[in-house]
Design a protein around this motif. Structure first.
Motif, PDB file in Angstrom:
ATOM      1  N   THR A 317       0.857  -1.178   0.000  1.00 12.23           N
ATOM      2  CA  THR A 317       0.000   0.000   0.000  1.00 12.23           C
ATOM      3  C   THR A 317       0.897   1.232   0.000  1.00 12.23           C
ATOM      4  OG1 THR A 317      -0.068   0.168   2.412  1.00 12.23           O
ATOM      5  CG2 THR A 317      -1.742  -1.245   1.349  1.00 12.23           C
ATOM      6  N   PRO A 318       0.386   2.374  -0.441  1.00 17.09           N
ATOM      7  CA  PRO A 318       1.213   3.592  -0.412  1.00 17.09           C
ATOM      8  C   PRO A 318       1.769   3.892   0.978  1.00 17.09           C
ATOM      9  CG  PRO A 318      -0.716   3.956  -1.775  1.00 17.09           C
ATOM     10  CD  PRO A 318      -0.906   2.620  -1.127  1.00 17.09           C
ATOM     11  N   GLU A 319       0.958   3.688   2.020  1.00 17.92           N
ATOM     12  CA  GLU A 319       1.416   3.969   3.372  1.00 17.92           C
ATOM     13  C   GLU A 319       2.505   2.995   3.798  1.00 17.92           C
ATOM     14  OE1 GLU A 319      -0.476   4.996   7.760  1.00 17.92           O
ATOM     15  OE2 GLU A 319      -1.715   4.012   6.249  1.00 17.92           O
ATOM     16  N   ALA A 320       2.350   1.717   3.444  1.00 17.10           N
ATOM     17  CA  ALA A 320       3.368   0.725   3.779  1.00 17.10           C
ATOM     18  C   ALA A 320       4.664   0.992   3.028  1.00 17.10           C
ATOM     19  CB  ALA A 320       2.855  -0.678   3.473  1.00 17.10           C
ATOM     20  N   TRP A 321       4.551   1.443   1.797  1.00 16.79           N
ATOM     21  CA  TRP A 321       5.758   1.786   1.035  1.00 16.79           C
ATOM     22  C   TRP A 321       6.552   2.856   1.776  1.00 16.79           C
ATOM     23  CZ3 TRP A 321       8.906   0.406  -2.852  1.00 16.79           C
ATOM     24  CH2 TRP A 321       9.832   1.365  -3.282  1.00 16.79           C
ATOM     25  N   LEU A 322       5.893   3.917   2.200  1.00 18.47           N
ATOM     26  CA  LEU A 322       6.592   5.025   2.851  1.00 18.47           C
ATOM     27  C   LEU A 322       7.140   4.627   4.219  1.00 18.47           C
ATOM     28  CD1 LEU A 322       4.117   7.915   1.964  1.00 18.47           C
ATOM     29  CD2 LEU A 322       6.363   7.503   0.940  1.00 18.47           C
ATOM     30  N   SER A 323       6.398   3.801   4.952  1.00 17.20           N
ATOM     31  CA  SER A 323       6.815   3.417   6.291  1.00 17.20           C
ATOM     32  C   SER A 323       7.918   2.369   6.282  1.00 17.20           C
ATOM     33  CB  SER A 323       5.613   2.868   7.074  1.00 17.20           C
ATOM     34  OG  SER A 323       6.022   2.333   8.314  1.00 17.20           O
ATOM     35  N   THR A 324       7.870   1.449   5.316  1.00 21.16           N
ATOM     36  CA  THR A 324       8.749   0.286   5.348  1.00 21.16           C
ATOM     37  C   THR A 324       9.748   0.232   4.207  1.00 21.16           C
ATOM     38  OG1 THR A 324       7.166  -1.053   6.591  1.00 21.16           O
ATOM     39  CG2 THR A 324       8.765  -2.251   5.248  1.00 21.16           C
ATOM     40  N   TRP A 325       9.293   0.452   2.968  1.00 21.33           N
ATOM     41  CA  TRP A 325      10.122   0.125   1.814  1.00 21.33           C
ATOM     42  C   TRP A 325      10.832   1.307   1.176  1.00 21.33           C
ATOM     43  CZ3 TRP A 325      11.659  -4.493   1.711  1.00 21.33           C
ATOM     44  CH2 TRP A 325      10.844  -5.532   2.122  1.00 21.33           C
ATOM     45  N   SER A 326      10.501   2.507   1.555  1.00 21.47           N
ATOM     46  CA  SER A 326      11.186   3.662   0.981  1.00 21.47           C
ATOM     47  C   SER A 326      12.450   3.966   1.771  1.00 21.47           C
ATOM     48  CB  SER A 326      10.282   4.899   0.991  1.00 21.47           C
ATOM     49  OG  SER A 326      11.052   6.054   0.663  1.00 21.47           O
ATOM     50  N   GLY A 327      13.583   3.861   1.116  1.00 24.50           N
ATOM     51  CA  GLY A 327      14.845   4.208   1.751  1.00 24.50           C
ATOM     52  C   GLY A 327      15.009   5.693   1.955  1.00 24.50           C
ATOM     53  N   LEU A 328      14.090   6.494   1.418  1.00 15.52           N
ATOM     54  CA  LEU A 328      14.147   7.944   1.570  1.00 15.52           C
ATOM     55  C   LEU A 328      13.152   8.459   2.606  1.00 15.52           C
ATOM     56  CD1 LEU A 328      14.382   8.963  -2.201  1.00 15.52           C
ATOM     57  CD2 LEU A 328      16.244   8.451  -0.606  1.00 15.52           C
ATOM     58  N   SER A 329      12.107   7.691   2.908  1.00 14.32           N
ATOM     59  CA  SER A 329      11.056   8.178   3.802  1.00 14.32           C
ATOM     60  C   SER A 329      10.924   7.385   5.094  1.00 14.32           C
ATOM     61  CB  SER A 329       9.702   8.156   3.074  1.00 14.32           C
ATOM     62  OG  SER A 329       9.694   9.037   1.975  1.00 14.32           O
ATOM     63  N   SER A 330      11.283   6.108   5.103  1.00 10.84           N
ATOM     64  CA  SER A 330      11.081   5.261   6.268  1.00 10.84           C
ATOM     65  C   SER A 330      11.926   5.724   7.460  1.00 10.84           C
ATOM     66  CB  SER A 330      11.424   3.808   5.936  1.00 10.84           C
ATOM     67  OG  SER A 330      11.349   2.995   7.095  1.00 10.84           O
ATOM     68  N   GLN A 331      11.321   5.675   8.647  1.00  8.12           N
ATOM     69  CA  GLN A 331      12.051   5.955   9.882  1.00  8.12           C
ATOM     70  C   GLN A 331      12.748   4.707  10.416  1.00  8.12           C
ATOM     71  OE1 GLN A 331      12.393   8.984  11.586  1.00  8.12           O
ATOM     72  NE2 GLN A 331      11.589   9.804   9.685  1.00  8.12           N
ATOM     73  N   ALA A 332      12.429   3.546   9.850  1.00  7.35           N
ATOM     74  CA  ALA A 332      13.038   2.279  10.275  1.00  7.35           C
ATOM     75  C   ALA A 332      14.408   2.143   9.613  1.00  7.35           C
ATOM     76  CB  ALA A 332      12.132   1.106   9.919  1.00  7.35           C
ATOM     77  N   ASP A 333      15.334   2.932  10.111  1.00 11.58           N
ATOM     78  CA  ASP A 333      16.678   3.067   9.551  1.00 11.58           C
ATOM     79  C   ASP A 333      17.659   2.723  10.667  1.00 11.58           C
ATOM     80  OD1 ASP A 333      19.218   4.174   8.920  1.00 11.58           O
ATOM     81  OD2 ASP A 333      18.319   5.616   7.553  1.00 11.58           O
ATOM     82  N   LEU A 334      18.377   1.627  10.523  1.00  8.77           N
ATOM     83  CA  LEU A 334      19.225   1.127  11.598  1.00  8.77           C
ATOM     84  C   LEU A 334      20.259   2.150  12.054  1.00  8.77           C
ATOM     85  CD1 LEU A 334      20.007  -1.357  13.342  1.00  8.77           C
ATOM     86  CD2 LEU A 334      21.630  -1.954  11.556  1.00  8.77           C
ATOM     87  N   VAL A 335      20.983   2.739  11.125  1.00 11.55           N
ATOM     88  CA  VAL A 335      22.051   3.676  11.505  1.00 11.55           C
ATOM     89  C   VAL A 335      21.451   4.920  12.173  1.00 11.55           C
ATOM     90  CG1 VAL A 335      23.896   5.142  10.613  1.00 11.55           C
ATOM     91  CG2 VAL A 335      23.655   2.791   9.783  1.00 11.55           C
TER      92      VAL A 335
END
Length: 420
Positions: A317-335
């Motif tokens: 879904t568009p929301e899941a893309w932004l939350s999970t799969w977008s390397g530019l928008s997701s906050q789930a960023d390990l570093v």
């Protein structure tokens, strides 16, 4: 000793040992802060005072190969799913953190002396994101996800874990896809469309099939990686446009009660992202070199699997893309999260990893915020397989390192026997 075959990732089946003698096992259904049911399995041995939690945002880790290894060393193990196990079309990492919180709260109620997290692969970023938010004062926690949905973090009970173990932690679902997405796609509606100047699997650009390593010119690599960012940026824009359309329809419905607007507000516009098995490092072993074999997480022929159905972020879904799969928008960023992971931390690098590369390890080490921080390097591939057929697995090497590290810091029950 009996064994089971456990699936870890696409097409990866590894032997899992039988549980040690004396293990007790119980299943539990938990309710999250937003009243969603999630399930977990608690396995323990007599006298265990420390529990290790294993989770992944998308995969079922009930039979992870480290479970029997940890039990045999005297530690209880909690394995839990999120609400998106085996179906990540609508996976929001912000909701997954509420799922983690439910498990952490449950384990605190069980009165263990210490509750630890162990994140393998994508589980690493999931737990790093949780540590970051749980360790932040409630009023300062992230209020909304990338699409604007409230996170509910401020109101949720989010106990802070006592330690963090990261095993082969790739940099996050979005960051991983950012370097695996094929930027030569010129039409998002056509899986065969290609810009030959950016085609990673063209001999003209340096591609070679195994057993030869490909060899890409530095100019091509630079241009390719920028084009990957450009493609993700375009998909981000499409996702936000679709979310705006839904929001407009919802506002119109609230004003007019028009049935057509209501349907437009409810109808999902799922994003389809073709060709996501195209990290140049999978076939050019001179880029960020380690002991990895030729190929990707999905197999020995990424030039073929890149065009197949299996792949990260294929449908979202568009929301899941932004939350999970977008390397530019997701906050789930390990570093991004690591400076705020302040509990004692063990980072395990697998020397043949195909997703967490040496450059990633260097970034994690540079970013960590724990005073008690340990880096261990063990031979193995990303899912914990052996580097050579029939050799010791990465999971076995990792279990030894984890067991030693835990025993130096936390109470372990007496060692138990394996079944004959």
């Amino acid at each position: 000793m009996t064994a089971n075959r456990t699936r870890l990732g696409a097409g990866r089946y590894l032997e899992t040992q039988a549980l040690p003698v004396g293990v007790t096992e119980s299943t539990h259904s938990l309710k999250t802060h937003d009243e969603v049911k999630v399930d977990g399995v608690l396995r323990t041995v007599p006298g265990a005072r420390t529990v290790v939690c294993i989770m992944h945002p998308r995969q079922d880790v009930t039979h992870h190969p480290l479970v029997p290894e940890l039990l045999a060393r005297g530690f209880a193990v909690w394995t839990q799913g999120t609400r998106s196990v085996n179906n990540d079309i609508a996976l929001l990492h912000e909701q997954a953190l509420l799922d983690v919180a439910a498990g952490q709260s449950f384990l605190r109620e069980r009165d263990f002396d210490a509750v630890l997290t162990l994140g393998h692969s994508g589980g690493g970023t999931l737990f790093a994101y949780y540590h970051e938010q749980a360790g932040t004062p409630s009023g300062a926690r992230l209020a909304a996800g990338p699409a604007g949905r409230p996170t509910l973090f401020a109101e949720a009970d989010m106990p802070v874990p006592d330690a963090a173990i990261f095993m082969a932690p790739h940099p996050g679902q979005g960051k991983l896809l950012l370097r695996m997405i094929d930027p030569s796609v010129v039409d998002e509606n056509d899986p065969l469309s290609v810009d030959p100047q950016l085609d990673p699997y063209s001999a003209a650009n340096g591609f070679r099939t195994a057993p030869q390593s490909s060899s890409y010119a530095s100019e091509f690599v630079t241009r390719y990686r920028q084009a990957q960012r450009d493609r993700v940026s375009r998909i981000d824009a499409c996702a936000r446009e679709r979310l705006d359309s839904v929001a407009t329809a919802q506002r119109n419905y609230e004003n007019t009660k028009n049935a057509a607007d209501r349907r437009r507000a409810l109808a999902p516009r799922v994003l389809t992202t073709y060709r996501t098995d195209a990290d140049l490092r999978g076939v050019d072993l001179s880029l960020d070199p380690n002991d990895r074999p030729y190929g990707s997480l999905f197999g020995r022929r990424p030039d073929l699997t890149n065009y197949g159905l299996v792949g990260f972020g294929r449908f979202a879904t568009p929301e899941a893309w932004l939350s999970t799969w977008s390397g530019l928008s997701s906050q789930a960023d390990l570093v991004r999260c690591m400076p705020n992971v302040t509990a004692p931390t063990l980072l395990i690098e697998l020397t043949g990893d195909q997703a967490c590369f040496p450059a990633d390890i260097d970034s994690i080490v540079a970013a960590h915020g724990a005073e008690d921080f340990t880096l261990a390097r063990v031979p193995g591939t990303h899912f914990g397989g052996p580097l050579v057929p029939g050799g010791p697995t990465g999971n076995q090497h990792a279990a030894s390192e984890i067991g030693t590290w835990l025993a130096e810091r936390f109470t372990a029950a007496p060692v138990v026997r394996w079944p004959r």
